[in-house]
Write an enzyme that holds these catalytic residues in place. Structure first.
Site, PDB file in Angstrom:
ATOM      1  N   ASP A 119      -5.157  -4.015   5.849  1.00  0.00           N
ATOM      2  CA  ASP A 119      -5.429  -5.002   4.809  1.00  0.00           C
ATOM      3  C   ASP A 119      -4.248  -5.973   4.771  1.00  0.00           C
ATOM      4  O   ASP A 119      -3.112  -5.582   5.032  1.00  0.00           O
ATOM      5  CB  ASP A 119      -5.565  -4.266   3.467  1.00  0.00           C
ATOM      6  N   HIS A 151      -2.554  -1.021  -3.484  1.00  0.00           N
ATOM      7  CA  HIS A 151      -3.709  -0.137  -3.309  1.00  0.00           C
ATOM      8  C   HIS A 151      -3.581   1.041  -4.265  1.00  0.00           C
ATOM      9  O   HIS A 151      -2.539   1.681  -4.342  1.00  0.00           O
ATOM     10  CB  HIS A 151      -3.774   0.380  -1.870  1.00  0.00           C
ATOM     11  N   SER A 184       0.857  -1.185   0.000  1.00  0.00           N
ATOM     12  CA  SER A 184       0.000   0.000   0.000  1.00  0.00           C
ATOM     13  C   SER A 184       0.895   1.238   0.000  1.00  0.00           C
ATOM     14  O   SER A 184       1.778   1.338  -0.848  1.00  0.00           O
ATOM     15  CB  SER A 184      -0.940  -0.065   1.200  1.00  0.00           C
TER      16      SER A 184
END
Ligand SMILES: C[S@@+](CC[C@H](N)C(=O)[O-])C[C@H]1O[C@@H](n2cnc3c(N)ncnc32)[C@H](O)[C@@H]1O
Lengths: 194, 277
Positions: free
Chosen positions: A139, A46, A19
């Protein structure tokens, strides 16, 4: 910690999640892959949801292997790197293909890391390597736990080495890992395939 | 080797799909497994079932639960003018051809709660073609169909839709087409005069009309290859020669058996044209 990974025989696929700070980290990781690297690598980074992504092109320039963005039912090819497209989850459908989905975002992200990791675990079980890199999210924690439950191997970037420490730290606390490594160590293992 | 628990769960899912098919005649047996697995796990949690087989038991005996479960078998996510480039390409490359037909039939397959079909109606209206168009909007989710016919959307999403609309080549302002009502907006009734909302399954039903355009976006991703082939076969049979097929942004005909029946019109927007007879 497993003693060593015999790449040719023990690993059928690698999944990677990243991310915040992920573009830079992935550039290094993909740059480290030798041209004869065989296991297919599936990546969720992401991304902003409403913009077409150029990530595959951009990072492809640093990689000796073909790098592309997945279409639905895209074949998983050995010796290639596949990114989840923006605004879709990417799931491993079977050993030979991925499937995309518009299921609700997970922790505000679509694509999200958990669905990729969990679906890959269900298909590849102990022949899967999951690598979780930098990020300011949680996540990946559930997904990493699923990978380990299925007998797969988890490598997590050392939080202090990551641009954003939350994602690796959260996953380590929640799921643990076979190895906690700096990005450089991960790259080194890719180069040596050991 | 896969662990036994995972094997068993997959086996139980297959049994549940079989049971649903026999009991309710909804056929999910050829849906993509990874996504089903995920959603069945969510349903188990939601309905407090420890195992898939418990869920199956309840589904067989409680018809009311089945309609709730439809929200798990299908994914209801939509947006007006989703992927504006697609609608722009329709305007630029498809509308000029549709214009040559005295009457136009269009099919939005898997229309969900209607965002796509209302977008298409606005586009046709602005191109002066809505009056001579008939749009079939179909789905298997009857609740979604009801919502679609209502033409009422959450006010929170409208700003995003307006942006999409502008980017899609919209000729007015999206606000011209709706009135605000409480926490939603309601689209102009006259837009749906020529829309028929109907329950139709791409897995079990057949072709019902000849059409000049099929728009089926983000539905095929939930199907396995075999069912994708079935659905695309229906589109091929429904389309007139030279008729158009529009798919979702990341869907492709390339991997299916009907690839040869179509040629790309705007490749990057997944708009194809039927070439076979
Ligand atoms: C993600 S939505 C797509 C909505 C819209 N087309 C769009 O792109 O915004 C998928 C839709 O496909 C519908 N669907 C699933 N299986 C179907 C089938 N066998 N036949 C027709 N529609 C189906 C679902 O009920 C759902 O409404």
């Amino acid at each position: 910690m497993k003693p060593s990974l015999d790449w040719q025989h023990d690993i059928d696929a690698i999944v990677v999640g990243a991310s915040a700070g992920g573009v830079t980290a992935l550039r290094e990781l993909l740059g480290a892959l030798p041209a004869d690297f065989r296991p297919p690598m599936l990546i969720v980074l992401h991304l902003p949801r409403h913009r077409p992504s150029t990530i595959a092109e951009v990072l492809g320039a640093y990689c000796a292997l073909p790098v592309y963005e997945a279409c639905d039912k895209q074949r998983i090819e050995r010796g290639s790197v596949m990114f989840a497209p923006p605004d879709y989850h990417m799931l491993v459908e079977d050993e030979a293909s991925v499937a995309l989905s518009l299921d609700e975002p997970v922790l505000f992200s679509r694509p999200a890391i958990d669905p990729l990791f969990s679906s890959a675990a269900a298909v590849f079980s102990n022949r899967l390597l999951a690598i979780l890199l930098t990020g300011a999210s949680t996540d990946g924690s559930n997904g990493l736990a699923a990978v380990r439950r299925a007998g797969g191997t988890a490598w997590v970037q050392a939080p202090e080495d990551a641009t954003a420490s939350m994602m690796p730290a959260a996953a380590l606390a929640y799921a643990g890992a076979e190895a906690v490594l700096t990005l450089e160590e991960i790259c080194q293992r890719m180069r040596n395939r050991a | 080797m896969r662990d036994q628990e995972a094997e068993l769960r997959d086996l139980e899912i297959r049994l549940l799909l079989e049971a649903v098919y026999l009991r309710y005649h909804y056929d999910f047996r050829d849906y993509a497994t990874a996504s089903l697995r995920r959603r069945m796990t969510q349903a188990m949690m939601k309905f407090g079932c420890a195992r898939i087989s418990d869920l199956q038991h309840r589904l067989l005996h409680e018809p009311a639960l089945f309609s709730q479960m439809l929200q798990y078998f299908t994914v209801q996510v939509s947006e007006m003018f989703r992927d504006p480039g697609y609608f722009l390409a329709l305007r630029q490359h498809v509308i000029p051809v549709l214009r040559t037909y005295p009457s136009i039939k269009l099919w939005v397959a898997g229309c969900s709660s209607g965002e796509e079909v209302w977008s298409l109606a606005i586009l046709l209206h602005e191109e002066g073609l809505l009056e001579r168009s008939l749009i079939y909007a179909t789905d298997i989710n009857t609740e979604a169909l009801k919502a679609a016919a209502g033409g009422r959307f959450d006010v929170a999403n409208v700003a995003g839709y307006s942006k999409n609309y502008q980017a899609s080549g919209g000729k007015a302002s999206l606000g011209d087409y709706y009135t605000s009502a409480y926490d939603g907006v309601i689209f102009d009734r006259s837009l749906k005069k020529n829309i028929v909302f109907a329950d139709h399954s791409l897995s079990t039903d057949s072709v019902f009309s000849e059409v000049q355009l099929v728009s089926c976006r983000n539905v095929l991703i939930y199907f396995n290859r075999a069912l994708q082939d079935r659905a695309v076969g229906l589109f091929r049979d429904a389309l007139v020669r030279g008729g158009f097929l529009g798919l979702g942004n990341k869907e492709s005909l390339q991997f299916g058996t009907h690839a040869d029946a179509f040629e790309p019109v705007v490749r990057e927007q997944r708009i194809y044209r039927k070439i076979a007879p």
